[in-house]
Design an enzyme around this catalytic site. Structure first.
Site, short mmCIF file in Angstrom:
data_model
loop_
_atom_site.label_atom_id
_atom_site.label_comp_id
_atom_site.label_asym_id
_atom_site.label_seq_id
_atom_site.Cartn_x
_atom_site.Cartn_y
_atom_site.Cartn_z
N ASP A 56 -0.84 9.90 24.81
CA ASP A 56 -2.26 10.07 24.53
C ASP A 56 -2.84 8.76 24.02
O ASP A 56 -2.40 8.24 23.00
CB ASP A 56 -2.46 11.18 23.50
N THR A 89 -9.22 9.14 27.17
CA THR A 89 -9.15 8.02 26.22
C THR A 89 -8.48 6.80 26.83
O THR A 89 -8.94 5.67 26.64
CB THR A 89 -8.40 8.45 24.96
N THR A 90 -7.40 7.02 27.57
CA THR A 90 -6.72 5.90 28.22
C THR A 90 -7.61 5.29 29.28
O THR A 90 -7.69 4.06 29.42
CB THR A 90 -5.39 6.37 28.84
N ASP A 381 -6.47 18.47 24.06
CA ASP A 381 -7.20 17.80 25.14
C ASP A 381 -7.64 18.79 26.21
O ASP A 381 -8.77 18.74 26.71
CB ASP A 381 -6.33 16.72 25.78
#
Length: 515
Positions: A56, A89-90, A381
């Site tokens: 994550d 997020t990545t 998520d």
């Protein structure tokens, strides 16, 4: 003339820009290999020996000890993405790093930072238009939402079989907290992890789970059709507000004092029973005499010092009271069942089928603590992306297909931009390509060949993505494989990455002083 203090360090001009951009790119590269279904995990070890294993992006960046201020801005990109939509997020961090890389090339070609910033914002506007154009015109039924949840969890250690079970659980949880107006109250969904079984044993609890057990061994372990109360104070002998001394001159005096205390405690127990309480939660200590008296009457009593009773109120409809004397019948909540279950050395209490029905819990199981920790992040998520799909306007094709469409649209529109700003718009399109290129690389494909084939397939079919198949990947329509992302994730990634990269590019002076 000395304006700054002697210990002050100052970096300006090209050196400052290069330092900031290099730091931002380094942070982006740290999470790049985690992108996609074949992304790898990171093991993060703290000074105290605590270990976190995850892919994550937000968790990785938050766990890293990042000191450079420009690098911290990339961390803020991931945090913003996590807070707003819960996933991607990545994607946002990698995109921000690539935008910085392209900006560095433009700076080397003497393109002014302001021109780069204006071009990036113009390109971001085009990117948002492209995302809207590829948004699917479909009904958000359970099958589609499960695909969204499954896409979010793919590659995060859940396994194919578990991902199906988890996706169904996630969608059920979101439905439970959806109002009649169609709004999802995400805060009413919690995730509780417990080691000792596989992730496929994860289930949805229509209510709450707390890490407590009855205070007395003789109290019931299961109560059906339970009336529930919450008292946010100790249930013990009252203490005087002033310092006072009592002289006891005989055994009779001592017995009278003891009897008085016992009568007071028995009065509390009698009041609780007379009010109709079956299960009592107390944010404080409970005297042994009260525990024994309530156990005799079949009342379950549990300490609950971890919240102020709001969660119980959401689930059961109870009204928390300040002390036991204020407790009345109308303050009671209700649950279909309150039961105590033992898992290894731990005991959990389940409050299910509450009258208010506004709280649900995903009870996540895993074989080890590291697995359950990652599973908690994965489920969080997935819950967020399904909520985003329901609340914020639909879904788009995943697997890099939307990014290919964005890059193509931005390149087409770049021809209408005059001056050097066109270079920045084209650079933005090239930066977007880093996402499908990274997906291909992490999947085991040649990134250059894959990108060329993706563009060709997009020109022919209007949609193309990288699908993980066997030991490598193939280029096909991601919709056919159920790979879907919320449109809000794409919009937020473009927005946050653009803002962070342009802020860093505009910095030409870094002044730091020792505290």
């Amino acid at each position: 003339m000395f304006i700054l203090e002697e210990d002050t360090q100052r970096t300006s001009g090209e050196d400052a820009q290069s330092s900031n951009i290099t730091a931002g790119k380094a942070v982006s590269e740290a999470v790049r290999t985690t992108l996609g279904p074949r992304g790898m995990d990171k093991m993060l070890v703290s000074d105290s020996g605590d270990v976190v294993i995850t892919n994550d992006g937000a968790t990785i960046l938050n766990e890293m000890d990042i000191e450079h201020p420009a690098a911290q801005m990339i961390t803020e990109v991931a945090d913003t993405q996590e807070d707003e939509v819960g996933d991607g997020t990545t994607t946002a961090a990698v995109l921000a790093g690539e935008l910085l890389s392209k900006a560095e090339d433009l700076l080397d070609d003497d393109v002014h930072p302001t021109t780069i910033v204006e071009g990036y914002y113009e390109a971001a506007r085009m990117a948002h238009d492209a995302v809207d154009e590829v948004t699917l015109d479909v009904d958000l039924d359970d099958e589609l939402l499960e695909k969204v949840a499954r896409s979010s969890m793919t590659g995060k250690g859940t396994g194919d079989v578990s991902a199906d079970v988890l996706a169904e659980t996630v969608v059920d949880a979101v439905h439970q907290v959806t109002t009649d107006d169609g709004d999802v109250v995400r805060d009413n969904i919690s995730v509780h992890t417990q080691t000792g079984s596989s992730s496929s044993a994860t289930r949805l609890v229509n209510g709450l789970i707390i890490d407590e057990e009855p205070l007395h061994d003789n109290m019931p372990r299961s109560v059906q059709d339970a009336n529930i109360a919450f008292v946010s104070d100790d249930i013990e002998v009252r203490e005087a507000n002033i310092d006072a001394e009592y002289n006891v001159s005989s055994v009779d005096d001592l017995n009278v004092a003891i009897e008085s205390e016992q009568n007071e405690l028995q009065g509390y127990a009698d009041h609780i029973v007379d009010t109709g309480v079956d299960v009592l939660f107390v944010d404080g200590d409970v005297a042994d005499h009260v525990q024994a008296a309530l156990a005799k009457e079949g009342v379950m009593v549990l300490e609950n010092k971890h919240d102020d009773g709001d969660d119980l109120a959401f689930a059961t409809g109870l009204t928390p009271v300040a002390n036991v004397n204020e407790l009345e019948a109308e303050d009671l909540g209700h649950a279909g069942e309150v039961s105590v279950e033992k898992f290894g050395d731990e005991t959990l209490t389940f409050i299910e089928d509450g009258a208010a029905g506004e709280a649900v819990t995903v009870f996540a199981r895993g074989g080890t603590e590291h697995v359950t920790d990652e599973l908690e992040r994965v489920l969080g998520d997935a819950l967020d992306v399904v909520t985003a799909a329901v609340d914020q306007g639909g879904v788009v094709p995943g697997a890099g297909a939307t990014e290919i469409a964005i890059a193509d649209h931005v390149r087409d529109e770049a021809a209408s931009i005059e001056g050097r700003k066109q270079l920045a718009v084209e650079a933005f399109a090239d930066a977007i390509d880093v996402l499908p290129r990274t997906l291909a690389e992490n999947t085991g494909m040649d990134p250059i060949d894959a990108l060329v084939d993706l563009r060709a397939e997009f020109e022919r079919e209007g949609i193309a993505g990288i699908i993980s198949e066997g030991q490598t990947g193939i280029i096909d329509d991601p919709i056919d494989y159920g790979v879907l992302d919320p449109v809000a994730v794409k919009h937020e990634a473009v927005e946050s990455a653009t803002e962070a990269s342009t802020m860093i590019v505009r910095i030409d002076d870094v002044i730091s002083a020792k505290a």
